[in-house]
Design an enzyme around this catalytic site. Structure first.
Site, PDB file in Angstrom:
ATOM      1  N   LYS A  22      50.322  52.685  30.132  1.00  0.00           N
ATOM      2  CA  LYS A  22      50.457  51.373  30.769  1.00  0.00           C
ATOM      3  C   LYS A  22      49.466  50.379  30.175  1.00  0.00           C
ATOM      4  O   LYS A  22      49.836  49.266  29.788  1.00  0.00           O
ATOM      5  CB  LYS A  22      50.228  51.505  32.264  1.00  0.00           C
ATOM      6  CG  LYS A  22      49.977  50.176  32.991  1.00  0.00           C
ATOM      7  CD  LYS A  22      49.538  50.418  34.412  1.00  0.00           C
ATOM      8  CE  LYS A  22      49.191  49.130  35.138  1.00  0.00           C
ATOM      9  NZ  LYS A  22      47.883  48.566  34.763  1.00  0.00           N
ATOM     10  N   ASN A  23      48.196  50.757  30.121  1.00  0.00           N
ATOM     11  CA  ASN A  23      47.171  49.827  29.668  1.00  0.00           C
ATOM     12  C   ASN A  23      47.348  49.442  28.205  1.00  0.00           C
ATOM     13  O   ASN A  23      46.987  48.327  27.804  1.00  0.00           O
ATOM     14  CB  ASN A  23      45.779  50.415  29.897  1.00  0.00           C
ATOM     15  CG  ASN A  23      45.423  50.507  31.373  1.00  0.00           C
ATOM     16  OD1 ASN A  23      46.019  49.822  32.204  1.00  0.00           O
ATOM     17  ND2 ASN A  23      44.459  51.349  31.708  1.00  0.00           N
ATOM     18  N   CYS A 123      45.067  44.312  41.009  1.00  0.00           N
ATOM     19  CA  CYS A 123      44.495  45.112  42.097  1.00  0.00           C
ATOM     20  C   CYS A 123      43.243  44.464  42.653  1.00  0.00           C
ATOM     21  O   CYS A 123      42.430  43.899  41.921  1.00  0.00           O
ATOM     22  CB  CYS A 123      44.144  46.517  41.573  1.00  0.00           C
ATOM     23  SG  CYS A 123      45.574  47.555  41.261  1.00  0.00           S
ATOM     24  N   ARG A 128      36.391  40.670  39.078  1.00  0.00           N
ATOM     25  CA  ARG A 128      36.637  40.904  37.655  1.00  0.00           C
ATOM     26  C   ARG A 128      36.802  39.543  36.967  1.00  0.00           C
ATOM     27  O   ARG A 128      37.902  39.127  36.631  1.00  0.00           O
ATOM     28  CB  ARG A 128      37.889  41.768  37.458  1.00  0.00           C
ATOM     29  CG  ARG A 128      37.740  43.137  38.106  1.00  0.00           C
ATOM     30  CD  ARG A 128      38.755  44.106  37.596  1.00  0.00           C
ATOM     31  NE  ARG A 128      40.076  43.845  38.124  1.00  0.00           N
ATOM     32  CZ  ARG A 128      41.162  44.564  37.809  1.00  0.00           C
ATOM     33  NH1 ARG A 128      41.067  45.552  36.964  1.00  0.00           N
ATOM     34  NH2 ARG A 128      42.330  44.279  38.330  1.00  0.00           N
ATOM     35  N   ASP A 313      39.139  54.342  35.822  1.00  0.00           N
ATOM     36  CA  ASP A 313      40.514  54.552  36.283  1.00  0.00           C
ATOM     37  C   ASP A 313      40.785  56.001  36.685  1.00  0.00           C
ATOM     38  O   ASP A 313      41.870  56.306  37.192  1.00  0.00           O
ATOM     39  CB  ASP A 313      41.509  54.132  35.190  1.00  0.00           C
ATOM     40  CG  ASP A 313      41.801  52.641  35.221  1.00  0.00           C
ATOM     41  OD1 ASP A 313      41.301  51.950  36.125  1.00  0.00           O
ATOM     42  OD2 ASP A 313      42.536  52.164  34.338  1.00  0.00           O
ATOM     43  N   ARG A 405      53.541  50.309  39.667  1.00  0.00           N
ATOM     44  CA  ARG A 405      52.931  49.512  38.611  1.00  0.00           C
ATOM     45  C   ARG A 405      52.391  50.389  37.487  1.00  0.00           C
ATOM     46  O   ARG A 405      52.219  49.904  36.359  1.00  0.00           O
ATOM     47  CB  ARG A 405      51.777  48.664  39.171  1.00  0.00           C
ATOM     48  CG  ARG A 405      52.198  47.532  40.097  1.00  0.00           C
ATOM     49  CD  ARG A 405      51.000  46.710  40.556  1.00  0.00           C
ATOM     50  NE  ARG A 405      50.190  46.349  39.407  1.00  0.00           N
ATOM     51  CZ  ARG A 405      48.882  46.583  39.302  1.00  0.00           C
ATOM     52  NH1 ARG A 405      48.240  47.185  40.284  1.00  0.00           N
ATOM     53  NH2 ARG A 405      48.217  46.203  38.234  1.00  0.00           N
TER      54      ARG A 405
END
Length: 427
Positions: A22-23, A123, A128, A313, A405
């Site tokens: 995903k990232n 999220c 951030r 993560d 997601r």
């Protein structure tokens, strides 16, 4: 709204195919904005965030086409073509859904000389800020203005001159944005204290395949020589190291044995080391990792850190797994200040966790019990799934749109290795 229902207690055994990361996918997709030729991405995961990012690219004038993908396939092949940008504004209604949307900032400046991007969402795991992104653009010559919840960046003369970017702290997203802005600058750019995550390496390799000049890939100093233009390419998204680590924790907490097909061990050294320290057996094969847990789990001490350290993560998933360890574990979160929102939900299932500041003490319990719990963010969601797999009775996880997601076909993958899990609707 859908929920996930888990009847715990089954030992996981079999093979799980690991999807594209995903990232990495959300970093590679905006690369298409840097060229008027098509960029084809293989092994793209079927995720809500990928779809949302595709919609954002459509808003900017890029076309997205899915090729040769059957419903039963896990990975997808997407061709993105930004022949002509029709907009350089990323609007709030799309950007608010995920933080990764800020990654169009660099390529838009690099291609069009300007960008207007809404401040991002994603999220709610803490503060951030994007100040490092903006300072990187300024270091390369961009003029930045913040107004009404938007960032407006302009390259004087229509093209960034390049420059020296020195990050005071490691930032994955800011490194990615700086890279994509630098590859089409008039001159050279040096990025110091760059993030070294495997997803950064994947981005660099994709950009090089498109004609970029980047040296120092995989190190903390990246040197980029700007090109007048980039061309199209075909590139495969790397396997998802966080998904692989998540399923490793699921196998371990159930005393199971699972092969993670497609996982890349070299991207997961810190995760593998933590698993082994916790008493989990890890066998590395060619293009796969086998995780087995025959005996009791051991308590460990972990602290999150930028790569090659232990990934933030993976913190929530390990916390769930360590709820069944024989003793007290200590986890310290150094990346985000509000990433323990899953603790009260795990406590509803019988977990014994005490949070003090950025540290959490997890005292192993004899057993977890099923309960109705609520997901608060993506990785916290997975921690509740992991706990539910080992809990006695039924666990219902609500707000599972967080899971959608970041985890492709989660119920299908877990069911295939013996989990009693299903998605149910409110109706």
């Amino acid at each position: 709204m859908d929920r996930i229902l888990i009847r715990g207690g089954n030992r996981l055994q079999g093979r799980i195919f690991i999807s594209g990361a995903k990232n990495a996918a959300l970093t590679l997709m905006p690369c298409a904005l840097l060229t008027d030729e098509p960029l084809t991405l293989r092994n793209l995961p079927r995720l809500a965030d990928v779809d949302s990012f595709g919609h954002l690219l459509n808003q900017l004038g890029a076309s997205t086409a899915i090729e040769g993908s059957r419903p039963e396939d896990f990975g997808r092949v997407m061709t993105i073509r930004a022949g002509r940008l029709t907009s350089t504004e990323a609007p709030y209604d799309i950007v608010r859904k995920m933080r990764a949307s800020i990654l169009v900032l660099g390529p838009l400046i690099g291609r069009a000389g300007e960008a207007t991007v809404s401040l991002p969402g994603g999220c709610a795991i803490g503060n951030r800020p994007i100040d490092l992104h903006l300072k990187a653009m300024e270091a390369m010559g961009a003029e930045i203005e913040l107004a009404a919840g938007y960032v407006k960046a302009v390259a004087p003369g229509g093209r960034l001159p390049g420059g020296r970017v020195s990050f005071p702290v490691v930032s994955v997203g800011a490194t990615e944005n700086a890279l994509m802005a630098a590859v089409t600058a008039r001159g050279g750019t040096v990025i110091e204290n760059a993030a070294r995550e495997p997803e950064i390496v994947d981005l660099c390799n994709c950009l090089v395949a498109m004609g970029a000049s980047i040296s120092g890939i995989g190190t903390e100093t990246l040197e980029i020589e700007g090109r007048d233009r980039l061309h199209g390419a075909t590139y495969a998204v790397m396997p998802d190291r966080i998904e692989a680590g998540s399923y490793a924790c699921a196998a371990a907490i159930t005393g199971g044995s699972v092969e993670l097909a497609g996982a890349e061990a070299n991207d997961m050294r810190a995760t593998i080391a933590a698993l082994v320290e916790a008493g989990v057996s890890v066998e590395e094969g060619k293009g796969s990792i086998k995780v087995s847990a025959d005996g009791p789990l051991r308590p460990i001490t972990l602290s999150t850190a930028p790569f090659p350290g232990f990934a933030t993560d993976m913190q929530a998933q390990f916390m769930a797994m360590l709820c069944k360890a024989d003793g007290a574990s200590v986890l310290t979160e150094t990346i985000f200040e509000n990433r323990y929102m899953h603790v009260p939900e795990l406590a509803r299932m019988g977990a014994d966790i005490t949070v003090t500041g950025r540290s959490a003490v997890v005292r192993g319990v004899a057993g977890l019990v099923g309960a109705q719990v609520m997901a608060t963010d993506l990785r916290a969601s997975m921690s509740l799934i992991i706990a539910g797999l080992a809990a006695e009775g039924e666990t219902q996880v609500s707000r599972v749109y967080h899971l959608d997601r970041g985890y492709e076909r989660l119920e299908e993958k877990l069911s295939a290795v013996g989990a009693d899990i299903e998605r149910i609707g409110d109706g």
